[in-house]
Structure formats: C-alpha cells, structure tokens
Design a protein around this motif. Sequence first.
Motif, PDB file in Angstrom:
ATOM      1  N   ALA A 133       0.842  -1.198   0.000  1.00 24.84           N
ATOM      2  CA  ALA A 133       0.000   0.000   0.000  1.00 24.84           C
ATOM      3  C   ALA A 133       0.877   1.248   0.000  1.00 24.84           C
ATOM      4  CB  ALA A 133      -0.929   0.011   1.207  1.00 24.84           C
ATOM      5  N   VAL A 134       0.621   2.118  -0.987  1.00 26.02           N
ATOM      6  CA  VAL A 134       1.350   3.383  -1.104  1.00 26.02           C
ATOM      7  C   VAL A 134       0.314   4.499  -1.176  1.00 26.02           C
ATOM      8  CG1 VAL A 134       3.116   4.679  -2.359  1.00 26.02           C
ATOM      9  CG2 VAL A 134       3.144   2.164  -2.405  1.00 26.02           C
ATOM     10  N   PRO A 135      -0.069   5.066  -0.034  1.00 27.18           N
ATOM     11  CA  PRO A 135      -1.111   6.107  -0.055  1.00 27.18           C
ATOM     12  C   PRO A 135      -0.594   7.421  -0.614  1.00 27.18           C
ATOM     13  CG  PRO A 135      -0.246   5.830   2.169  1.00 27.18           C
ATOM     14  CD  PRO A 135       0.384   4.750   1.330  1.00 27.18           C
ATOM     15  N   THR A 136      -1.476   8.095  -1.349  1.00 26.29           N
ATOM     16  CA  THR A 136      -1.150   9.430  -1.865  1.00 26.29           C
ATOM     17  C   THR A 136      -2.026  10.503  -1.233  1.00 26.29           C
ATOM     18  OG1 THR A 136      -2.675   9.197  -3.732  1.00 26.29           O
ATOM     19  CG2 THR A 136      -0.401   8.462  -4.070  1.00 26.29           C
ATOM     20  N   THR A 137      -2.827  10.109  -0.244  1.00 24.42           N
ATOM     21  CA  THR A 137      -3.607  11.061   0.552  1.00 24.42           C
ATOM     22  C   THR A 137      -3.361  10.757   2.021  1.00 24.42           C
ATOM     23  OG1 THR A 137      -5.587   9.660   0.637  1.00 24.42           O
ATOM     24  CG2 THR A 137      -5.420  11.209  -1.193  1.00 24.42           C
ATOM     25  N   ALA A 138      -3.532  11.768   2.874  1.00 26.40           N
ATOM     26  CA  ALA A 138      -3.376  11.589   4.317  1.00 26.40           C
ATOM     27  C   ALA A 138      -4.766  11.454   4.912  1.00 26.40           C
ATOM     28  CB  ALA A 138      -2.622  12.768   4.931  1.00 26.40           C
ATOM     29  N   GLY A 139      -5.312  10.266   4.850  1.00 25.50           N
ATOM     30  CA  GLY A 139      -6.690  10.109   5.286  1.00 25.50           C
ATOM     31  C   GLY A 139      -7.061   8.729   5.753  1.00 25.50           C
ATOM     32  N   THR A 140      -7.181   7.768   4.820  1.00 23.29           N
ATOM     33  CA  THR A 140      -7.800   6.490   5.166  1.00 23.29           C
ATOM     34  C   THR A 140      -6.984   5.670   6.152  1.00 23.29           C
ATOM     35  OG1 THR A 140      -6.765   5.236   3.371  1.00 23.29           O
ATOM     36  CG2 THR A 140      -8.808   6.403   2.864  1.00 23.29           C
ATOM     37  N   ASP A 192     -11.367  12.589   7.951  1.00 20.67           N
ATOM     38  CA  ASP A 192     -11.503  11.133   7.988  1.00 20.67           C
ATOM     39  C   ASP A 192     -10.520  10.540   8.988  1.00 20.67           C
ATOM     40  OD1 ASP A 192     -12.316   8.548   7.325  1.00 20.67           O
ATOM     41  OD2 ASP A 192     -11.059   8.451   5.542  1.00 20.67           O
ATOM     42  N   SER A 193      -9.259  10.951   8.900  1.00 20.71           N
ATOM     43  CA  SER A 193      -8.256  10.391   9.798  1.00 20.71           C
ATOM     44  C   SER A 193      -8.481  10.834  11.245  1.00 20.71           C
ATOM     45  CB  SER A 193      -6.839  10.762   9.337  1.00 20.71           C
ATOM     46  OG  SER A 193      -6.675  12.156   9.232  1.00 20.71           O
ATOM     47  N   LEU A 194      -8.944  12.071  11.438  1.00 22.13           N
ATOM     48  CA  LEU A 194      -9.263  12.519  12.789  1.00 22.13           C
ATOM     49  C   LEU A 194     -10.406  11.686  13.366  1.00 22.13           C
ATOM     50  CD1 LEU A 194      -8.752  14.583  15.065  1.00 22.13           C
ATOM     51  CD2 LEU A 194     -10.430  16.082  13.947  1.00 22.13           C
ATOM     52  N   GLY A 244       0.038  11.285  11.105  1.00 22.76           N
ATOM     53  CA  GLY A 244      -1.169  11.189  11.915  1.00 22.76           C
ATOM     54  C   GLY A 244      -2.188  10.240  11.321  1.00 22.76           C
ATOM     55  N   ALA A 245      -2.390  10.320   9.994  1.00 26.68           N
ATOM     56  CA  ALA A 245      -3.329   9.413   9.333  1.00 26.68           C
ATOM     57  C   ALA A 245      -2.868   7.963   9.476  1.00 26.68           C
ATOM     58  CB  ALA A 245      -3.466   9.785   7.862  1.00 26.68           C
ATOM     59  N   HIS A 246      -1.567   7.749   9.385  1.00 26.47           N
ATOM     60  CA  HIS A 246      -1.016   6.399   9.533  1.00 26.47           C
ATOM     61  C   HIS A 246      -1.248   5.874  10.954  1.00 26.47           C
ATOM     62  CE1 HIS A 246       1.528   3.006   8.666  1.00 26.47           C
ATOM     63  NE2 HIS A 246       2.362   3.309   9.633  1.00 26.47           N
ATOM     64  N   LEU A 277     -15.819  13.279   3.722  1.00 28.65           N
ATOM     65  CA  LEU A 277     -16.793  14.364   3.820  1.00 28.65           C
ATOM     66  C   LEU A 277     -18.041  13.905   4.573  1.00 28.65           C
ATOM     67  CD1 LEU A 277     -17.509  17.269   3.087  1.00 28.65           C
ATOM     68  CD2 LEU A 277     -18.394  16.439   0.899  1.00 28.65           C
ATOM     69  N   SER A 278     -18.513  12.696   4.305  1.00 30.48           N
ATOM     70  CA  SER A 278     -19.686  12.212   5.046  1.00 30.48           C
ATOM     71  C   SER A 278     -19.358  12.002   6.519  1.00 30.48           C
ATOM     72  CB  SER A 278     -20.239  10.932   4.413  1.00 30.48           C
ATOM     73  OG  SER A 278     -19.284   9.906   4.347  1.00 30.48           O
ATOM     74  N   ASN A 279     -18.135  11.570   6.823  1.00 25.26           N
ATOM     75  CA  ASN A 279     -17.710  11.513   8.228  1.00 25.26           C
ATOM     76  C   ASN A 279     -17.784  12.891   8.874  1.00 25.26           C
ATOM     77  OD1 ASN A 279     -17.160   8.779   8.437  1.00 25.26           O
ATOM     78  ND2 ASN A 279     -14.969   8.985   8.076  1.00 25.26           N
TER      79      ASN A 279
END
Length: 385
Positions: A133-140, A192-194, A244-246, A277-279
């Motif tokens: 897994a190589v994420p390109t966003t700081a979220g999931t 999302d990550s928060l 933080g997301a990680h 956004l729904s979160n």
Amino acid sequence: MATINLPRIIRIGGGALNELPDALAQCGLSRPFVVTDGFLVSSGMVERLTDILAARGMVPTVFADTMPDPTVALVEAAVAQLTASGCDCVIGFGGGSPIDTAKAIAVLAVSPRPVQAMKAPAVTDEPGLPIVAVPTTAGTGSEATRFTIITDEATSEKMLCAGLAFLPTIAVVDYELTLAKPARLTADTGIDSLTHAIEAYVSRKANAFSDAMALSAMRLIAPNIRTACTDPGNHAAREAMMVGAHHAGIAFSNASVALVHGMSRPIGAFFHVPHGLSNAMLLPAITAFSAPAALSRYADCARAMGCAGADEGDQSAVARLLEELAALNADLAVPTPRSHGIAEARWRELMPTMAAQAIASGSPGNNPRVPEAEEIVALYEQVYG
C-alpha cells in the motif's frame, strides 16, 4: 488482552517512495500489479512510480481503472487482469479506493469467491497475494488496516470486509506524495483520519496500544489540518497529517471504528458523498450523542487535540471538543447533506435503510452509546441540515 496486527514492513518519511524496490526485494517480490486511477496516471505520479521500479529491473503491470467507491464489477474486472498478468504482488497506489481495490483483488486472485461472501460479519484471514500500500492522501490509513470497503452496486451497500488477508505486507508512507493535493481533498481526508483516531479511542474495543496510536494521531492532525488546507506546500504540516493518518489507521485497525463510520458508509453508497466528507458531516452530532456515555474518553480527545487544557474538567473539555468540531467544519467549509445538494425527500426515504445498513456493518455496536435503529434515523434527520 489485545491482539495487535501491523504490516510486516513500514517505510515512512519524505522520499520513502524511492525505497519501494528495496522493500519488495526484502519480501522476494519483483512482478507487481499496480492498482491506481486515471488522475494519478495523467498527473505523472504513476510514471514516477513505474520508473522507480523499472530502474531496479522490476516490470509492473498497471491497472488504472479504479473509481471512487469501487464496485463489485470493478473488482471482478481487476481480478481477471491480475490473474492473467502473472504478477506476484499487488500495489495499491492512491487514495482509499485504489488501496481498497488492491486489497480485494489480492485475496480473490488466490481464493476466488463472490465479493459479497467477504462482507462482515465474515472474517477473511487466509492470505492472498502480498499487498503493498502506497497512499497518496493523508486520510484512510488503509495502508495499516485489516479492512477494505467494496460497494455492491446491486443493493447500493458499502460492504465492510475484514480480516488479516486485507492487511498490507508492505506500507510506504511518503508525505511528499500529498503536496499537490487540493484543499477539499486535504480537508475531507484529514477529517476522515481525525474521525478514525477519535472513534478508535472511544471504541468499546480500545486497548492500551490503540490508545497510544489514537492520541498520537490527534496530536498530529488537529494542530495541522487547517495549515495543510490553506498552505498546501507546507512540508511540516503535510508530514504531520500523513504520519497522523497512519497512526490513526493503526489505531482503528487494532480497535475499531464506531457509529460515525457505520452511518457514513450508506451516505457514500446512496449519495456518492466522499467518505471523509460524510464523516465530517456526522462527526459533531454523533460526538454530542455519544459523549455522555464516555465523558472522560472524549475529554482526553479534547486535551490531545489541544482544545482543552490538561487540568480542565471532563465536562468542560468535552464542551470545548464539540465547539472545536463545529468550528473545524465551518473553517473547512464542510456542507450539510442539504447544502451538498441531497434531496430531502430521497434522504428521508432512505433513512431507515441507511440505519439498517449501519447496524448490519457492526460498527455502531462498538460505540460508547449503542443506538437503536430509531435513534440512528433521528440522527440522520438531525444532521440533514
């Protein structure tokens, strides 16, 4: 007692993408199947990835047809290409959707079955192909989790699939991949990550290890999310958000998410609202609903986020937390479902179905205050706007 599960290899830091071939070689892997999307191809980021692999003699196969909320049909098409490719591992390169797709096809390529057979409460532990897994966003935080989400287009249900089979073998966490991301995506993935961190900390399945990761995530995300949105080239803020997301992903993978996520998935499935956004739409109201059942835990969240002092009482700290969540949504221009353009009649029509799907996912059962279906419907009505 807690059981902790983590990726075998985590390469983290600015420029970590360059170390991907070393990580693959450590695991004896050399023929990766790259799952990504059209935007990352057109932006040149996929070419950068494949060039890094090619420089080490690795010849990747690229599948770039992923989409938001990956569907059963998409997964089946990707599995067919993966099976024909002869690849020995699957790289998910992108946001949550490419990584979710990569996780599902890595399992199905080895153990074919209907995607629906993996839906919770089923647990899929038997490994498939190695997942990278190589994420390109700081979220999931998906690079560190044992979950994936696939949409059944026949029923408009976002299916939560869980098990060690979905836990990546290798995670490469490079904040430099997020520097060009726009404010809306940064805000949605950041909240999302928060939410992951808060829900992991207040979850009925929380443990000392997940607590440490969740608190770390809140300390990193809360002071930096606004800066990352308004100053997208700020390396310090971007790095804090990515780490933080990680940490938040590690936290909820080893505890759980709760009511916000349970209620969020149906909104995404029926109305195609981005998951983060729904979160964000739900987080203030669900926190207010849940806080009386875990006042001290939510107060700890307020202190970790810096919106309450270390010596502030729990009741006051939780009040400040609720104020901060509302202020964060305002500052980041988070709409209500109404202002987002969701038709009121359709929203009301689907509220009972969304409540049923939320409960069926199991996530609301981990909440400090476990709601009845009627209470979830009332919360959907409250947050509509």
